[in-house]
Design an enzyme around this catalytic site. Sequence first.
Site, PDB file in Angstrom:
ATOM      1  N   LYS A   1     -13.370   5.263  15.306  1.00  0.00           N
ATOM      2  CA  LYS A   1     -14.339   5.049  14.610  1.00  0.00           C
ATOM      3  C   LYS A   1     -13.300   3.364  14.499  1.00  0.00           C
ATOM      4  O   LYS A   1     -12.352   2.754  15.267  1.00  0.00           O
ATOM      5  CB  LYS A   1     -13.503   5.206  13.397  1.00  0.00           C
ATOM      6  CG  LYS A   1     -12.338   4.943  12.216  1.00  0.00           C
ATOM      7  CD  LYS A   1     -12.247   5.746  10.956  1.00  0.00           C
ATOM      8  CE  LYS A   1     -11.413   4.552  10.613  1.00  0.00           C
ATOM      9  NZ  LYS A   1     -11.248   4.196   8.958  1.00  0.00           N
TER      10      LYS A   1
ATOM     11  N   LYS B   1      -9.819  -1.310  10.747  1.00  0.00           N
ATOM     12  CA  LYS B   1      -8.900  -2.709  10.831  1.00  0.00           C
ATOM     13  C   LYS B   1      -7.849  -2.694  11.210  1.00  0.00           C
ATOM     14  O   LYS B   1      -7.550  -4.291  12.017  1.00  0.00           O
ATOM     15  CB  LYS B   1      -8.500  -2.486   9.081  1.00  0.00           C
ATOM     16  CG  LYS B   1      -9.608  -2.460   7.582  1.00  0.00           C
ATOM     17  CD  LYS B   1      -8.612  -2.922   6.394  1.00  0.00           C
ATOM     18  CE  LYS B   1      -9.606  -2.999   5.252  1.00  0.00           C
ATOM     19  NZ  LYS B   1      -9.109  -0.995   4.772  1.00  0.00           N
TER      20      LYS B   1
ATOM     21  N   LYS C   1      -2.114   7.977  11.713  1.00  0.00           N
ATOM     22  CA  LYS C   1      -1.045   6.266  11.422  1.00  0.00           C
ATOM     23  C   LYS C   1      -0.403   6.526  12.298  1.00  0.00           C
ATOM     24  O   LYS C   1       0.784   5.823  12.780  1.00  0.00           O
ATOM     25  CB  LYS C   1      -1.940   6.582  10.166  1.00  0.00           C
ATOM     26  CG  LYS C   1      -3.320   6.156  10.100  1.00  0.00           C
ATOM     27  CD  LYS C   1      -3.395   5.159   8.595  1.00  0.00           C
ATOM     28  CE  LYS C   1      -4.617   4.614   8.617  1.00  0.00           C
ATOM     29  NZ  LYS C   1      -5.131   4.118   7.283  1.00  0.00           N
TER      30      LYS C   1
HETATM   31  N1  AQP Z   1     -15.378   2.921  10.874  1.00  0.00           N
HETATM   32  C1  AQP Z   1     -16.040   3.223   9.300  1.00  0.00           C
HETATM   33  N2  AQP Z   1     -17.114   3.516   9.023  1.00  0.00           N
HETATM   34  C2  AQP Z   1     -17.661   4.180   7.347  1.00  0.00           C
HETATM   35  N3  AQP Z   1     -16.822   4.026   6.508  1.00  0.00           N
HETATM   36  C3  AQP Z   1     -15.859   3.288   6.980  1.00  0.00           C
HETATM   37  N4  AQP Z   1     -14.066   3.433   5.975  1.00  0.00           N
HETATM   38  C4  AQP Z   1     -13.589   2.637   6.509  1.00  0.00           C
HETATM   39  N5  AQP Z   1     -14.047   2.772   7.888  1.00  0.00           N
HETATM   40  C5  AQP Z   1     -14.573   2.935   8.340  1.00  0.00           C
HETATM   41  C6  AQP Z   1     -14.971   3.417   4.417  1.00  0.00           C
HETATM   42  O1  AQP Z   1     -14.449   1.709   4.063  1.00  0.00           O
HETATM   43  C7  AQP Z   1     -13.408   2.260   3.186  1.00  0.00           C
HETATM   44  C8  AQP Z   1     -12.218   1.481   2.289  1.00  0.00           C
HETATM   45  O2  AQP Z   1     -11.306   1.545   3.848  1.00  0.00           O
HETATM   46  P1  AQP Z   1      -9.482   1.542   3.245  1.00  0.00           P
HETATM   47  O3  AQP Z   1      -9.664   0.057   3.740  1.00  0.00           O
HETATM   48  O4  AQP Z   1      -9.219   2.210   1.405  1.00  0.00           O
HETATM   49  O5  AQP Z   1      -9.096   2.177   4.288  1.00  0.00           O
HETATM   50  P2  AQP Z   1      -9.384   3.420   6.193  1.00  0.00           P
HETATM   51  O6  AQP Z   1     -10.202   4.022   5.561  1.00  0.00           O
HETATM   52  O7  AQP Z   1      -8.016   3.926   6.685  1.00  0.00           O
HETATM   53  O8  AQP Z   1     -10.055   1.504   6.738  1.00  0.00           O
HETATM   54  P3  AQP Z   1      -9.504   1.774   8.001  1.00  0.00           P
HETATM   55  O9  AQP Z   1     -10.726   0.394   8.072  1.00  0.00           O
HETATM   56  O10 AQP Z   1     -10.506   2.002   9.179  1.00  0.00           O
HETATM   57  O11 AQP Z   1      -8.169   1.061   8.179  1.00  0.00           O
HETATM   58  P4  AQP Z   1      -7.641   1.360   8.705  1.00  0.00           P
HETATM   59  O12 AQP Z   1      -7.222   1.026  10.327  1.00  0.00           O
HETATM   60  O13 AQP Z   1      -5.658   0.924   8.342  1.00  0.00           O
HETATM   61  O14 AQP Z   1      -7.125   2.654   8.921  1.00  0.00           O
HETATM   62  C9  AQP Z   1     -13.103   3.865   2.580  1.00  0.00           C
HETATM   63  O15 AQP Z   1     -14.204   4.651   1.993  1.00  0.00           O
HETATM   64  C10 AQP Z   1     -13.327   4.323   3.729  1.00  0.00           C
HETATM   65  O16 AQP Z   1     -13.944   5.564   3.767  1.00  0.00           O
END
Ligand code: AQP
Length: 348
Positions: free
Chosen positions: A215, A218, A132
């Site tokens: 992966k 968001k 990040k």
């Molecule tokens: N690609 C994914 N596949 C399965 N699980 C996922 N999670 C996130 N991406 C995937 C799970 O969703 C939950 C919430 O995630 P979060 O919003 O708290 O944070 P994150 O993991 O940082 O999600 P993102 O979508 O990838 O956001 P960014 O882009 O900001 O990093 C968690 O249980 C996560 O494991």
Amino acid sequence: MSVELNPVNEVKTDTAAQPPIRKRVFSGIQPTGNIHLGNYLGAIRNWVAEQTHYDNIFCIVDLHAITLPIDPKELRTNTRQMAAILLASGLDTRHCNLFIQSHIHEHAEMSWILNCFTPMGWLNRMTQFKTKAGENLDSVGTGLYCYPVLMACDILLYQTHYVPVGDDQRQHLELTRDLAQRFNSMYKKRVFTIPEGQIREVGARVMSLDDPTKKMSKSDPNPFSRINLLDSPKEIKQKIARATTDSEKLITFDPERPGIYNLLGIYQLLTGQSQQESEDAFAGKGYGDFKAALTEVVVETLRPIQQRYNELLSDRAMLDNILKESADTVRPIAAKTLQTVKDVIGLG
Ligand code: AQP
């Protein structure tokens, strides 16, 4: 209405004289917008499916969301939208509590304390920080660096037994366990319950549609990399049509072909079929047929969620009330853990 939790934050031993105490689940999600199918399949769907089995605490982690720049108005809107999406996806406040992290100040306070107990070397190893922060190591806020400590506090404040998350959170969970064990052994007291992760084999890592080696995320700048839970049928169709596959024809679970492997995995999860059944459904067919079927399954899965979401979001007072009641219910647990921590380390 919010659910009654086990009254104390200590782990009770079940005895013949007492009814069994349900294990506690905690998990969180950032209100950073663009909630996608990976979040749904890796986390939310599992929270919903198992909510009657546990004492559940789910949290919209807005303090985590400010670790990267975010517009204040957008953050406030995203937070309410996230609550509405989670409820629309099936979280039921008869079985769980759903609150906003910043409404319980104990998270921030505990975070400062545990930061003081976290070796820098442990945080230096966190791969999500490196990803990040990217090239901006000198300019990102220290909050991004300390993000895993805040996550540990979220979990530990509630004496959590299980943490259902996607695979990307595995390293942060290990850090949480290490921190709890270290603290307990430093003070020779079981201050924190040692939590266990619940990471499913299937769905734990849904991959990006345009680059299936990464992966689904968001924050990916390419909107065609993910299917958002609020996408229209037209957008879903376009995104699946553009999703990366390969020049081969067979529609099979071949990990060497990450594009089709990912798409077929999504199809399998949403239909509830076995891998074999999903492969059989497309024997002798091409990518066109498969993508049309996948589009239909995704659209039909999201349709009722989107309908319910719109209803919920139109009643802001009701949403705020749900969030407040849940915060009021769980706050005493967090307050008690924080007080125990302050007592053992000599604050006050
Ligand atoms: N690609 C994914 N596949 C399965 N699980 C996922 N999670 C996130 N991406 C995937 C799970 O969703 C939950 C919430 O995630 P979060 O919003 O708290 O944070 P994150 O993991 O940082 O999600 P993102 O979508 O990838 O956001 P960014 O882009 O900001 O990093 C968690 O249980 C996560 O494991």
